[in-house]
Write a protein that holds these residues in place. Structure first.
Motif, PDB file in Angstrom:
ATOM      1  N   PRO A  30      -0.543   7.060  19.258  1.00 47.19           N
ATOM      2  CA  PRO A  30      -1.684   6.916  18.343  1.00 47.19           C
ATOM      3  C   PRO A  30      -1.632   7.895  17.175  1.00 47.19           C
ATOM      4  CG  PRO A  30      -2.423   6.837  20.616  1.00 47.19           C
ATOM      5  CD  PRO A  30      -0.980   7.251  20.652  1.00 47.19           C
ATOM      6  N   GLY A  31      -1.200   9.126  17.439  1.00 45.36           N
ATOM      7  CA  GLY A  31      -1.093  10.115  16.375  1.00 45.36           C
ATOM      8  C   GLY A  31      -0.067   9.721  15.330  1.00 45.36           C
ATOM      9  N   TYR A  32       1.091   9.219  15.792  1.00 40.63           N
ATOM     10  CA  TYR A  32       2.124   8.779  14.853  1.00 40.63           C
ATOM     11  C   TYR A  32       1.631   7.604  14.017  1.00 40.63           C
ATOM     12  CZ  TYR A  32       5.840  11.719  16.724  1.00 40.63           C
ATOM     13  OH  TYR A  32       6.604  12.791  17.076  1.00 40.63           O
ATOM     14  N   LEU A  33       0.981   6.629  14.660  1.00 42.07           N
ATOM     15  CA  LEU A  33       0.483   5.471  13.926  1.00 42.07           C
ATOM     16  C   LEU A  33      -0.559   5.897  12.899  1.00 42.07           C
ATOM     17  CD1 LEU A  33       0.172   2.749  16.725  1.00 42.07           C
ATOM     18  CD2 LEU A  33       1.905   2.934  14.937  1.00 42.07           C
ATOM     19  N   SER A  34      -1.390   6.858  13.271  1.00 46.73           N
ATOM     20  CA  SER A  34      -2.400   7.358  12.339  1.00 46.73           C
ATOM     21  C   SER A  34      -1.730   8.013  11.137  1.00 46.73           C
ATOM     22  CB  SER A  34      -3.316   8.359  13.037  1.00 46.73           C
ATOM     23  OG  SER A  34      -4.233   8.927  12.133  1.00 46.73           O
ATOM     24  N   TYR A  35      -0.686   8.785  11.398  1.00 44.85           N
ATOM     25  CA  TYR A  35      -0.024   9.532  10.322  1.00 44.85           C
ATOM     26  C   TYR A  35       0.744   8.618   9.383  1.00 44.85           C
ATOM     27  CZ  TYR A  35       1.450  13.976   8.366  1.00 44.85           C
ATOM     28  OH  TYR A  35       1.625  15.044   7.535  1.00 44.85           O
ATOM     29  N   VAL A  36       1.488   7.632   9.957  1.00 44.66           N
ATOM     30  CA  VAL A  36       2.346   6.798   9.104  1.00 44.66           C
ATOM     31  C   VAL A  36       1.548   5.745   8.340  1.00 44.66           C
ATOM     32  CG1 VAL A  36       4.317   7.148  10.617  1.00 44.66           C
ATOM     33  CG2 VAL A  36       2.872   5.131  10.949  1.00 44.66           C
ATOM     34  N   THR A  37       0.312   5.503   8.752  1.00 46.53           N
ATOM     35  CA  THR A  37      -0.518   4.544   8.021  1.00 46.53           C
ATOM     36  C   THR A  37      -1.531   5.220   7.116  1.00 46.53           C
ATOM     37  OG1 THR A  37      -2.071   4.436   9.886  1.00 46.53           O
ATOM     38  CG2 THR A  37      -0.316   2.776   9.801  1.00 46.53           C
ATOM     39  N   GLY A  38      -1.729   6.532   7.303  1.00 45.58           N
ATOM     40  CA  GLY A  38      -2.716   7.248   6.513  1.00 45.58           C
ATOM     41  C   GLY A  38      -4.137   6.917   6.917  1.00 45.58           C
ATOM     42  N   VAL A  39      -4.310   6.412   8.155  1.00 44.38           N
ATOM     43  CA  VAL A  39      -5.625   6.033   8.671  1.00 44.38           C
ATOM     44  C   VAL A  39      -5.984   6.965   9.813  1.00 44.38           C
ATOM     45  CG1 VAL A  39      -6.991   4.192   9.735  1.00 44.38           C
ATOM     46  CG2 VAL A  39      -5.240   3.631   8.035  1.00 44.38           C
ATOM     47  N   SER A  40      -7.208   7.466   9.837  1.00 42.73           N
ATOM     48  CA  SER A  40      -7.626   8.380  10.890  1.00 42.73           C
ATOM     49  C   SER A  40      -7.605   7.681  12.240  1.00 42.73           C
ATOM     50  CB  SER A  40      -9.036   8.912  10.618  1.00 42.73           C
ATOM     51  OG  SER A  40      -9.985   7.873  10.684  1.00 42.73           O
ATOM     52  N   GLY A  41      -7.427   8.471  13.298  1.00 44.67           N
ATOM     53  CA  GLY A  41      -7.329   7.908  14.635  1.00 44.67           C
ATOM     54  C   GLY A  41      -8.511   7.042  15.012  1.00 44.67           C
ATOM     55  N   ALA A  42      -9.716   7.430  14.600  1.00 45.05           N
ATOM     56  CA  ALA A  42     -10.909   6.682  14.956  1.00 45.05           C
ATOM     57  C   ALA A  42     -10.946   5.314  14.282  1.00 45.05           C
ATOM     58  CB  ALA A  42     -12.157   7.475  14.571  1.00 45.05           C
ATOM     59  N   ASP A  43     -10.250   5.173  13.144  1.00 43.23           N
ATOM     60  CA  ASP A  43     -10.287   3.930  12.384  1.00 43.23           C
ATOM     61  C   ASP A  43      -9.064   3.048  12.611  1.00 43.23           C
ATOM     62  OD1 ASP A  43     -12.693   4.724  11.203  1.00 43.23           O
ATOM     63  OD2 ASP A  43     -11.643   5.802   9.600  1.00 43.23           O
ATOM     64  N   LEU A  44      -8.150   3.462  13.480  1.00 46.88           N
ATOM     65  CA  LEU A  44      -6.922   2.702  13.673  1.00 46.88           C
ATOM     66  C   LEU A  44      -7.191   1.279  14.153  1.00 46.88           C
ATOM     67  CD1 LEU A  44      -4.329   5.173  15.268  1.00 46.88           C
ATOM     68  CD2 LEU A  44      -4.098   3.918  13.136  1.00 46.88           C
ATOM     69  N   ALA A  45      -8.145   1.141  15.060  1.00 43.23           N
ATOM     70  CA  ALA A  45      -8.428  -0.181  15.615  1.00 43.23           C
ATOM     71  C   ALA A  45      -8.914  -1.158  14.551  1.00 43.23           C
ATOM     72  CB  ALA A  45      -9.458  -0.070  16.740  1.00 43.23           C
ATOM     73  N   GLU A  46      -9.475  -0.628  13.446  1.00 44.57           N
ATOM     74  CA  GLU A  46     -10.017  -1.489  12.384  1.00 44.57           C
ATOM     75  C   GLU A  46      -9.089  -1.578  11.173  1.00 44.57           C
ATOM     76  OE1 GLU A  46     -12.631  -3.107  13.188  1.00 44.57           O
ATOM     77  OE2 GLU A  46     -12.980  -1.970  15.037  1.00 44.57           O
ATOM     78  N   ALA A  47      -7.964  -0.873  11.210  1.00 40.73           N
ATOM     79  CA  ALA A  47      -7.054  -0.848  10.065  1.00 40.73           C
ATOM     80  C   ALA A  47      -6.384  -2.202   9.877  1.00 40.73           C
ATOM     81  CB  ALA A  47      -5.993   0.229  10.266  1.00 40.73           C
ATOM     82  N   ARG A  48      -5.958  -2.476   8.657  1.00 34.06           N
ATOM     83  CA  ARG A  48      -5.284  -3.731   8.366  1.00 34.06           C
ATOM     84  C   ARG A  48      -3.968  -3.809   9.126  1.00 34.06           C
ATOM     85  NH1 ARG A  48      -4.531  -4.642   2.187  1.00 34.06           N
ATOM     86  NH2 ARG A  48      -3.915  -2.440   2.320  1.00 34.06           N
ATOM     87  N   ARG A  49      -3.737  -4.947   9.756  1.00 31.24           N
ATOM     88  CA  ARG A  49      -2.548  -5.101  10.587  1.00 31.24           C
ATOM     89  C   ARG A  49      -1.271  -4.958   9.767  1.00 31.24           C
ATOM     90  NH1 ARG A  49      -2.476 -10.057  14.639  1.00 31.24           N
ATOM     91  NH2 ARG A  49      -4.172  -8.755  15.477  1.00 31.24           N
ATOM     92  N   GLY A  50      -1.273  -5.499   8.555  1.00 23.46           N
ATOM     93  CA  GLY A  50      -0.083  -5.410   7.715  1.00 23.46           C
ATOM     94  C   GLY A  50       0.301  -3.977   7.416  1.00 23.46           C
ATOM     95  N   ARG A  51      -0.674  -3.143   7.131  1.00 23.80           N
ATOM     96  CA  ARG A  51      -0.402  -1.735   6.848  1.00 23.80           C
ATOM     97  C   ARG A  51       0.104  -1.026   8.101  1.00 23.80           C
ATOM     98  NH1 ARG A  51      -1.756   1.757   2.836  1.00 23.80           N
ATOM     99  NH2 ARG A  51      -1.863   3.970   3.372  1.00 23.80           N
ATOM    100  N   MET A  52      -0.480  -1.357   9.242  1.00 22.46           N
ATOM    101  CA  MET A  52      -0.049  -0.744  10.501  1.00 22.46           C
ATOM    102  C   MET A  52       1.413  -1.087  10.793  1.00 22.46           C
ATOM    103  SD  MET A  52      -2.636   0.847  12.287  1.00 22.46           S
ATOM    104  CE  MET A  52      -2.490   0.446  14.023  1.00 22.46           C
ATOM    105  N   VAL A  53       1.751  -2.365  10.661  1.00 22.81           N
ATOM    106  CA  VAL A  53       3.112  -2.810  10.960  1.00 22.81           C
ATOM    107  C   VAL A  53       4.106  -2.206   9.971  1.00 22.81           C
ATOM    108  CG1 VAL A  53       4.640  -4.815  11.084  1.00 22.81           C
ATOM    109  CG2 VAL A  53       2.347  -4.929  12.068  1.00 22.81           C
ATOM    110  N   ALA A  54       3.736  -2.154   8.688  1.00 22.77           N
ATOM    111  CA  ALA A  54       4.622  -1.576   7.673  1.00 22.77           C
ATOM    112  C   ALA A  54       4.886  -0.104   7.969  1.00 22.77           C
ATOM    113  CB  ALA A  54       4.001  -1.733   6.286  1.00 22.77           C
ATOM    114  N   GLY A  55       3.843   0.647   8.288  1.00 25.20           N
ATOM    115  CA  GLY A  55       4.020   2.064   8.602  1.00 25.20           C
ATOM    116  C   GLY A  55       4.884   2.273   9.828  1.00 25.20           C
ATOM    117  N   ALA A  56       4.621   1.488  10.891  1.00 18.05           N
ATOM    118  CA  ALA A  56       5.411   1.619  12.115  1.00 18.05           C
ATOM    119  C   ALA A  56       6.861   1.235  11.861  1.00 18.05           C
ATOM    120  CB  ALA A  56       4.818   0.742  13.218  1.00 18.05           C
ATOM    121  N   GLY A  57       7.085   0.156  11.067  1.00 13.26           N
ATOM    122  CA  GLY A  57       8.448  -0.276  10.775  1.00 13.26           C
ATOM    123  C   GLY A  57       9.234   0.768   9.999  1.00 13.26           C
ATOM    124  N   LEU A  58       8.612   1.384   9.002  1.00  9.68           N
ATOM    125  CA  LEU A  58       9.279   2.426   8.223  1.00  9.68           C
ATOM    126  C   LEU A  58       9.580   3.650   9.083  1.00  9.68           C
ATOM    127  CD1 LEU A  58       7.206   2.153   4.925  1.00  9.68           C
ATOM    128  CD2 LEU A  58       9.615   1.538   5.232  1.00  9.68           C
TER     129      LEU A  58
END
Length: 241
Positions: A30-58
């Motif tokens: 969760p910490g890595y996903l928060s960092y690579v997407t620039g979204v706080s941990g509390a907001d990860l569940a509501e973050a845009r899926r495309g941004r999440m996938v792009a950050g994780a892929g990079l």
């Protein structure tokens, strides 16, 4: 593909999965996903899926570059130094893999799984995601040492830089795909991660058992027997273009 690769590739994939679910990686997802997407941990569940996938892929591309380079180096080392000593080197490396398996299961006291830390962090968000992946590949190598070293041993055994790079690329596939799946379905992933955390002992036992079995195959020479048998299975196949 040779018989050796046919056996080594699924082992490398499983080693990557074991590394992901190990105690030194899974809790940090969760910490890595928060960092690579620039979204706080509390907001990860509501973050845009495309941004999440792009950050994780990079992020995955970043550590893949590190590990594949290492695998190519191991493969080149094997090509240069094996020659007539291939069986001896393979058996020595097999003993090392067995010891790493025992270490992974916690049966070698006095050793702990550590990681290097970098005090300067890359920029949060998509721009910093591949940089964080590179730092993860460098800094967490000691922590993932047992499984990664087993893949390195198989890379040496294959004795070419290309095959070594392929094996570590498959290892990164096993390690990286769960990162991306966690980004795709973050809420569901949290539930699955919770179950895995409760069964960490089994994760470590299965991972360690896999390493010990691989080491025994290398030490006893059964690895070569299986490889030769698989090569006879595939001799009758040709590829038409």
């Amino acid at each position: 593909m040779t018989g050796g690769l046919l056996i080594a590739l699924p082992i490398a994939l499983l080693a990557g999965l074991v590394s992901f679910f190990s105690p030194c990686v899974l809790p940090l997802v969760p910490g890595y996903l928060s960092y690579v997407t620039g979204v706080s941990g509390a907001d990860l569940a509501e973050a845009r899926r495309g941004r999440m996938v792009a950050g994780a892929g990079l992020f995955v591309l970043g550590f893949t570059a590190v590990f594949v380079s290492t695998g190519a180096l191991f493969g080149q080392f094997g090509e240069v130094f094996q020659g007539e000593n291939k069986e001896i080197i393979t058996r020595v490396m097999g003993v090392l893999v067995i010891l790493l398996g025992l270490f992974f299961m916690g049966w070698i006291p006095g050793l702990t799984m550590r990681e290097f830390r970098f005090h300067k962090k890359p920029t949060a968000g998509l721009v910093g995601a591949p940089v964080l992946g590179v730092l993860f590949g460098i800094g967490w190598t000691p922590c993932m040492g047992p499984t990664l070293a087993a893949v390195g041993t198989l890379s040496i055994n294959e004795a070419t830089a290309g095959r070594g790079a392929l094996l570590t690329a498959v290892y990164c596939l096993g390690l990286g795909v769960p990162f991306i799946l966690a980004a795709v379905a973050f809420r569901k992933a949290l539930g699955a991660f919770g179950w895995v955390k409760k069964h960490y002992a089994w994760v470590m036992r299965i991972g360690g058992g896999m390493l010990i079995l691989t080491g025994l195959l290398l030490v006893t020479g059964m690895w070569f027997s299986i490889v030769n048998e698989m090569q006879t299975w595939t001799n009758g196949f040709t590829v038409g273009i």
